[in-house]
Design a protein around this motif. Structure first.
Motif, mmCIF file in Angstrom:
data_model
loop_
_atom_site.group_PDB
_atom_site.id
_atom_site.type_symbol
_atom_site.label_atom_id
_atom_site.label_comp_id
_atom_site.label_asym_id
_atom_site.label_seq_id
_atom_site.Cartn_x
_atom_site.Cartn_y
_atom_site.Cartn_z
ATOM 1 N N VAL A 1 -10.895 5.478 -6.201
ATOM 2 C CA VAL A 1 -11.437 4.689 -5.099
ATOM 3 C C VAL A 1 -12.716 5.319 -4.563
ATOM 4 O O VAL A 1 -13.708 4.636 -4.308
ATOM 5 C CB VAL A 1 -10.387 4.535 -3.967
ATOM 6 C CG1 VAL A 1 -10.983 3.857 -2.755
ATOM 7 C CG2 VAL A 1 -9.188 3.746 -4.461
ATOM 8 N N ALA A 2 -12.729 6.631 -4.434
ATOM 9 C CA ALA A 2 -13.896 7.303 -3.859
ATOM 10 C C ALA A 2 -15.103 7.304 -4.781
ATOM 11 O O ALA A 2 -16.236 7.164 -4.324
ATOM 12 C CB ALA A 2 -13.531 8.747 -3.493
ATOM 13 N N CYS B 1 5.295 10.027 -4.453
ATOM 14 C CA CYS B 1 3.841 10.291 -4.452
ATOM 15 C C CYS B 1 3.058 9.057 -4.881
ATOM 16 O O CYS B 1 2.013 8.743 -4.296
ATOM 17 C CB CYS B 1 3.520 11.458 -5.380
ATOM 18 S SG CYS B 1 4.034 13.050 -4.740
ATOM 19 N N CYS B 2 3.541 8.353 -5.902
ATOM 20 C CA CYS B 2 2.847 7.141 -6.362
ATOM 21 C C CYS B 2 2.852 6.056 -5.281
ATOM 22 O O CYS B 2 1.843 5.382 -5.061
ATOM 23 C CB CYS B 2 3.480 6.621 -7.651
ATOM 24 S SG CYS B 2 3.147 7.653 -9.089
ATOM 25 N N ILE B 3 3.973 5.899 -4.611
ATOM 26 C CA ILE B 3 4.051 4.912 -3.529
ATOM 27 C C ILE B 3 3.123 5.303 -2.389
ATOM 28 O O ILE B 3 2.405 4.463 -1.840
ATOM 29 C CB ILE B 3 5.513 4.752 -3.055
ATOM 30 C CG1 ILE B 3 6.336 4.044 -4.142
ATOM 31 C CG2 ILE B 3 5.585 3.992 -1.732
ATOM 32 C CD1 ILE B 3 7.826 4.051 -3.897
ATOM 33 N N ALA B 4 3.112 6.590 -2.026
ATOM 34 C CA ALA B 4 2.224 7.052 -0.950
ATOM 35 C C ALA B 4 0.761 6.825 -1.319
ATOM 36 O O ALA B 4 -0.030 6.340 -0.492
ATOM 37 C CB ALA B 4 2.482 8.529 -0.648
ATOM 38 N N CYS B 5 0.379 7.157 -2.552
ATOM 39 C CA CYS B 5 -1.008 6.935 -2.984
ATOM 40 C C CYS B 5 -1.346 5.450 -2.995
ATOM 41 O O CYS B 5 -2.441 5.045 -2.586
ATOM 42 C CB CYS B 5 -1.234 7.540 -4.368
ATOM 43 S SG CYS B 5 -1.289 9.329 -4.377
ATOM 44 N N GLY B 6 -0.432 4.637 -3.474
ATOM 45 C CA GLY B 6 -0.652 3.193 -3.476
ATOM 46 C C GLY B 6 -0.835 2.637 -2.068
ATOM 47 O O GLY B 6 -1.707 1.795 -1.833
ATOM 48 N N LEU B 7 -0.025 3.102 -1.131
ATOM 49 C CA LEU B 7 -0.160 2.653 0.258
ATOM 50 C C LEU B 7 -1.467 3.126 0.882
ATOM 51 O O LEU B 7 -2.092 2.400 1.662
ATOM 52 C CB LEU B 7 1.037 3.120 1.079
ATOM 53 C CG LEU B 7 2.362 2.428 0.757
ATOM 54 C CD1 LEU B 7 3.508 3.074 1.522
ATOM 55 C CD2 LEU B 7 2.280 0.935 1.041
ATOM 56 N N MET B 8 -1.901 4.349 0.526
ATOM 57 C CA MET B 8 -3.189 4.835 1.038
ATOM 58 C C MET B 8 -4.340 3.988 0.499
ATOM 59 O O MET B 8 -5.235 3.604 1.251
ATOM 60 C CB MET B 8 -3.395 6.308 0.671
ATOM 61 C CG MET B 8 -2.593 7.257 1.515
ATOM 62 S SD MET B 8 -3.047 8.994 1.317
ATOM 63 C CE MET B 8 -2.850 9.271 -0.409
ATOM 64 N N VAL B 9 -4.313 3.690 -0.793
ATOM 65 C CA VAL B 9 -5.371 2.857 -1.383
ATOM 66 C C VAL B 9 -5.356 1.467 -0.765
ATOM 67 O O VAL B 9 -6.404 0.912 -0.429
ATOM 68 C CB VAL B 9 -5.219 2.789 -2.922
ATOM 69 C CG1 VAL B 9 -6.118 1.728 -3.516
ATOM 70 C CG2 VAL B 9 -5.518 4.134 -3.540
ATOM 71 N N LEU B 10 -4.163 0.909 -0.582
ATOM 72 C CA LEU B 10 -4.049 -0.413 0.039
ATOM 73 C C LEU B 10 -4.602 -0.402 1.460
ATOM 74 O O LEU B 10 -5.349 -1.305 1.854
ATOM 75 C CB LEU B 10 -2.594 -0.874 0.037
ATOM 76 C CG LEU B 10 -2.322 -2.222 0.700
ATOM 77 C CD1 LEU B 10 -3.010 -3.344 -0.058
ATOM 78 C CD2 LEU B 10 -0.832 -2.468 0.807
ATOM 79 N N SER B 11 -4.291 0.627 2.219
ATOM 80 C CA SER B 11 -4.783 0.683 3.602
ATOM 81 C C SER B 11 -6.296 0.866 3.642
ATOM 82 O O SER B 11 -6.978 0.239 4.458
ATOM 83 C CB SER B 11 -4.080 1.784 4.392
ATOM 84 O OG SER B 11 -4.343 3.042 3.825
ATOM 85 N N VAL B 12 -6.846 1.694 2.756
ATOM 86 C CA VAL B 12 -8.306 1.852 2.702
ATOM 87 C C VAL B 12 -8.959 0.529 2.350
ATOM 88 O O VAL B 12 -9.965 0.126 2.950
ATOM 89 C CB VAL B 12 -8.694 2.953 1.688
ATOM 90 C CG1 VAL B 12 -10.173 2.908 1.360
ATOM 91 C CG2 VAL B 12 -8.312 4.321 2.221
#
Length: 166
Positions: free
Chosen positions: A3-4, A117-128
């Motif tokens: 994403v970055a 970890c995958c769910i947390a990363c997915g939620l972070m990407v979704l929120s961004v």
């Protein structure tokens, strides 16, 4: 990282503009050639049959590095290559982690932690992404003009004989 560095939310257009010239693409060809050369040398030397495990692992690093570098440098011709490279490295890294550091961890704990970890990363990407969309970056005429203006370097190097029509 994806994403970055590789999306419009982050530095994606700047990264793709930076690798847009033909010279950079040729450096990507060189990097891929070096990866093939390393793999050929490892095969010819038959390293898998002799030597300590750290030597074998160490000899595997340069080809992986050159393939990763090549995928970024060849983004002019293959814009999906850096994203695919990152998507492939994730399960490879998880497999390496599983057979090395976490080999004594139970399956349930390892895959539970991996899933968390995958769910947390997915939620972070979704929120961004949702925050980015809420700031007026929806797909509309204004966004099209903005992206067209920021990607002129890429377009001039790759599609210079075609007109830019959306």
């Amino acid at each position: 990282l994806i994403v970055a560095m590789l999306s419009d939310v982050g530095l994606g257009v700047k990264v793709y503009n930076a690798v847009a010239s033909r010279r950079i693409s040729l450096m990507g060809d060189l990097a891929m050639m070096l990866a093939a050369l390393f793999c050929s040398a490892i095969y010819v030397a038959d390293v898998r049959r002799s030597g300590p495990i750290l030597l074998k692992l160490g000899l595997g690093v340069p080809p992986v590095f050159f393939v990763a570098l090549s995928s970024l440098l060849k983004a002019r011709s293959y814009p999906w290559a850096p994203i695919l490279m990152m998507a492939c490295f994730i399960p490879i890294a998880l497999g390496a982690l599983r057979i090395s550091t976490c080999r004594h961890t139970s399956y349930g704990h390892f895959y539970g932690a991996t899933a968390a970890c995958c769910i947390a990363c997915g939620l972070m990407v979704l929120s961004v992404w949702v925050i980015w969309l809420s700031q007026g970056h929806g797909w509309n005429e204004e966004t099209t003009r903005d992206m067209k203006g920021r990607s002129l370097i890429l377009f001039e190097n790759v599609y210079s004989k075609r007109s830019l029509i959306y």
